[in-house]
Design a protein around this motif. Structure first.
Motif, PDB file in Angstrom:
ATOM      1  N   ALA A   4       0.834  -1.208   0.000  1.00  8.90           N
ATOM      2  CA  ALA A   4       0.000   0.000   0.000  1.00  8.90           C
ATOM      3  C   ALA A   4       0.866   1.254   0.000  1.00  8.90           C
ATOM      4  N   SER A   5       2.057   1.160   0.567  1.00  7.17           N
ATOM      5  CA  SER A   5       2.961   2.311   0.651  1.00  7.17           C
ATOM      6  C   SER A   5       3.769   2.531  -0.626  1.00  7.17           C
ATOM      7  N   GLU A  21      21.506   1.637   2.132  1.00  3.05           N
ATOM      8  CA  GLU A  21      21.328   2.647   1.083  1.00  3.05           C
ATOM      9  C   GLU A  21      20.144   2.301   0.191  1.00  3.05           C
ATOM     10  N   VAL A  22      19.971   1.037  -0.121  1.00  7.04           N
ATOM     11  CA  VAL A  22      18.833   0.634  -0.964  1.00  7.04           C
ATOM     12  C   VAL A  22      17.520   0.890  -0.228  1.00  7.04           C
ATOM     13  N   LEU A  23      17.469   0.544   1.050  1.00  6.77           N
ATOM     14  CA  LEU A  23      16.244   0.775   1.815  1.00  6.77           C
ATOM     15  C   LEU A  23      15.972   2.262   2.007  1.00  6.77           C
ATOM     16  N   ARG A  24      17.017   3.058   2.172  1.00  7.38           N
ATOM     17  CA  ARG A  24      16.816   4.502   2.290  1.00  7.38           C
ATOM     18  C   ARG A  24      16.366   5.103   0.947  1.00  7.38           C
ATOM     19  N   ASP A  25      16.853   4.535  -0.150  1.00 10.33           N
ATOM     20  CA  ASP A  25      16.390   4.956  -1.471  1.00 10.33           C
ATOM     21  C   ASP A  25      14.901   4.633  -1.624  1.00 10.33           C
ATOM     22  N   LEU A  26      14.511   3.460  -1.167  1.00  9.68           N
ATOM     23  CA  LEU A  26      13.099   3.085  -1.188  1.00  9.68           C
ATOM     24  C   LEU A  26      12.280   4.087  -0.378  1.00  9.68           C
ATOM     25  N   ALA A  27      12.754   4.420   0.815  1.00 13.44           N
ATOM     26  CA  ALA A  27      12.037   5.362   1.678  1.00 13.44           C
ATOM     27  C   ALA A  27      11.986   6.761   1.065  1.00 13.44           C
ATOM     28  N   ALA A  28      13.034   7.155   0.369  1.00 13.12           N
ATOM     29  CA  ALA A  28      13.041   8.473  -0.279  1.00 13.12           C
ATOM     30  C   ALA A  28      12.009   8.535  -1.402  1.00 13.12           C
ATOM     31  N   THR A  33       7.028   4.341   3.615  1.00 14.90           N
ATOM     32  CA  THR A  33       7.735   3.137   4.044  1.00 14.90           C
ATOM     33  C   THR A  33       8.770   3.416   5.125  1.00 14.90           C
ATOM     34  N   GLU A  34       9.199   4.660   5.262  1.00 20.11           N
ATOM     35  CA  GLU A  34      10.300   4.959   6.186  1.00 20.11           C
ATOM     36  C   GLU A  34      10.000   4.525   7.620  1.00 20.11           C
ATOM     37  N   ALA A  35       8.857   4.905   8.149  1.00 23.44           N
ATOM     38  CA  ALA A  35       8.508   4.539   9.522  1.00 23.44           C
ATOM     39  C   ALA A  35       8.280   3.035   9.663  1.00 23.44           C
ATOM     40  N   GLN A  36       7.915   2.389   8.577  1.00 18.21           N
ATOM     41  CA  GLN A  36       7.715   0.945   8.625  1.00 18.21           C
ATOM     42  C   GLN A  36       9.053   0.203   8.644  1.00 18.21           C
ATOM     43  N   LEU A  37      10.053   0.769   7.991  1.00 16.46           N
ATOM     44  CA  LEU A  37      11.348   0.107   7.878  1.00 16.46           C
ATOM     45  C   LEU A  37      12.327   0.464   8.983  1.00 16.46           C
ATOM     46  N   PHE A  38      12.353   1.738   9.374  1.00 15.32           N
ATOM     47  CA  PHE A  38      13.399   2.223  10.271  1.00 15.32           C
ATOM     48  C   PHE A  38      12.858   2.683  11.607  1.00 15.32           C
ATOM     49  N   SER A  39      13.630   2.439  12.649  1.00 13.43           N
ATOM     50  CA  SER A  39      13.308   2.948  13.979  1.00 13.43           C
ATOM     51  C   SER A  39      13.749   4.405  14.066  1.00 13.43           C
ATOM     52  N   ALA A  40      13.437   5.055  15.174  1.00 18.59           N
ATOM     53  CA  ALA A  40      13.785   6.469  15.364  1.00 18.59           C
ATOM     54  C   ALA A  40      15.288   6.706  15.297  1.00 18.59           C
ATOM     55  N   ASP A  41      16.089   5.691  15.657  1.00 26.54           N
ATOM     56  CA  ASP A  41      17.547   5.852  15.619  1.00 26.54           C
ATOM     57  C   ASP A  41      18.161   5.486  14.271  1.00 26.54           C
ATOM     58  N   GLY A  42      17.312   5.201  13.280  1.00 29.59           N
ATOM     59  CA  GLY A  42      17.800   4.922  11.932  1.00 29.59           C
ATOM     60  C   GLY A  42      18.163   3.475  11.673  1.00 29.59           C
ATOM     61  N   GLU A  43      17.984   2.623  12.665  1.00 31.82           N
ATOM     62  CA  GLU A  43      18.257   1.198  12.483  1.00 31.82           C
ATOM     63  C   GLU A  43      17.027   0.512  11.899  1.00 31.82           C
ATOM     64  N   LEU A  44      17.235  -0.678  11.401  1.00 34.52           N
ATOM     65  CA  LEU A  44      16.130  -1.471  10.865  1.00 34.52           C
ATOM     66  C   LEU A  44      15.170  -1.793  12.010  1.00 34.52           C
ATOM     67  N   ASN A  45      13.884  -1.580  11.787  1.00 28.08           N
ATOM     68  CA  ASN A  45      12.901  -1.899  12.810  1.00 28.08           C
ATOM     69  C   ASN A  45      13.020  -3.359  13.226  1.00 28.08           C
TER      70      ASN A  45
END
Length: 84
Positions: A4-5, A21-28, A33-45
């Motif tokens: 859906a995202s 970098e690939v996941l951050r490209d996806l989030a960009a 998707t960013e909040a679904q993939l990454f925690s507040a500290d930038g690590e993978l959820n």
């Protein structure tokens, strides 16, 4: 869960030298998707599993795992639930 995202797509392309970098490209490209993939500290959820060519990246180098052209990342958000 992530479809859906990303406009309902089953597959999307991303660029980067490593998994992070690939996941951050996806989030960009798909900000929802960013909040679904990454925690507040930038690590993978904690509840997101990422596989590089069928290998869990957590047993490799995590977000620093190198990727090459043609590699496939699979993102599987953990799900729980059921009925009583």
């Amino acid at each position: 869960m992530l479809r859906a995202s990303v406009g309902g797509e089953k597959e999307v392309a991303g660029t980067g030298a490593n998994v992070g970098e690939v996941l951050r490209d996806l989030a960009a490209n798909h900000p929802a998707t960013e909040a679904q993939l990454f925690s507040a500290d930038g690590e993978l959820n904690r509840y997101v599993n990422v596989y590089l060519n069928d290998e869990d990246v957590r047993v490799l180098d995590g977000l620093d795992t190198a990727v090459r052209d043609g590699d496939v990342l699979v993102i599987l958000p953990a799900m729980a639930g059921g009925t009583s």
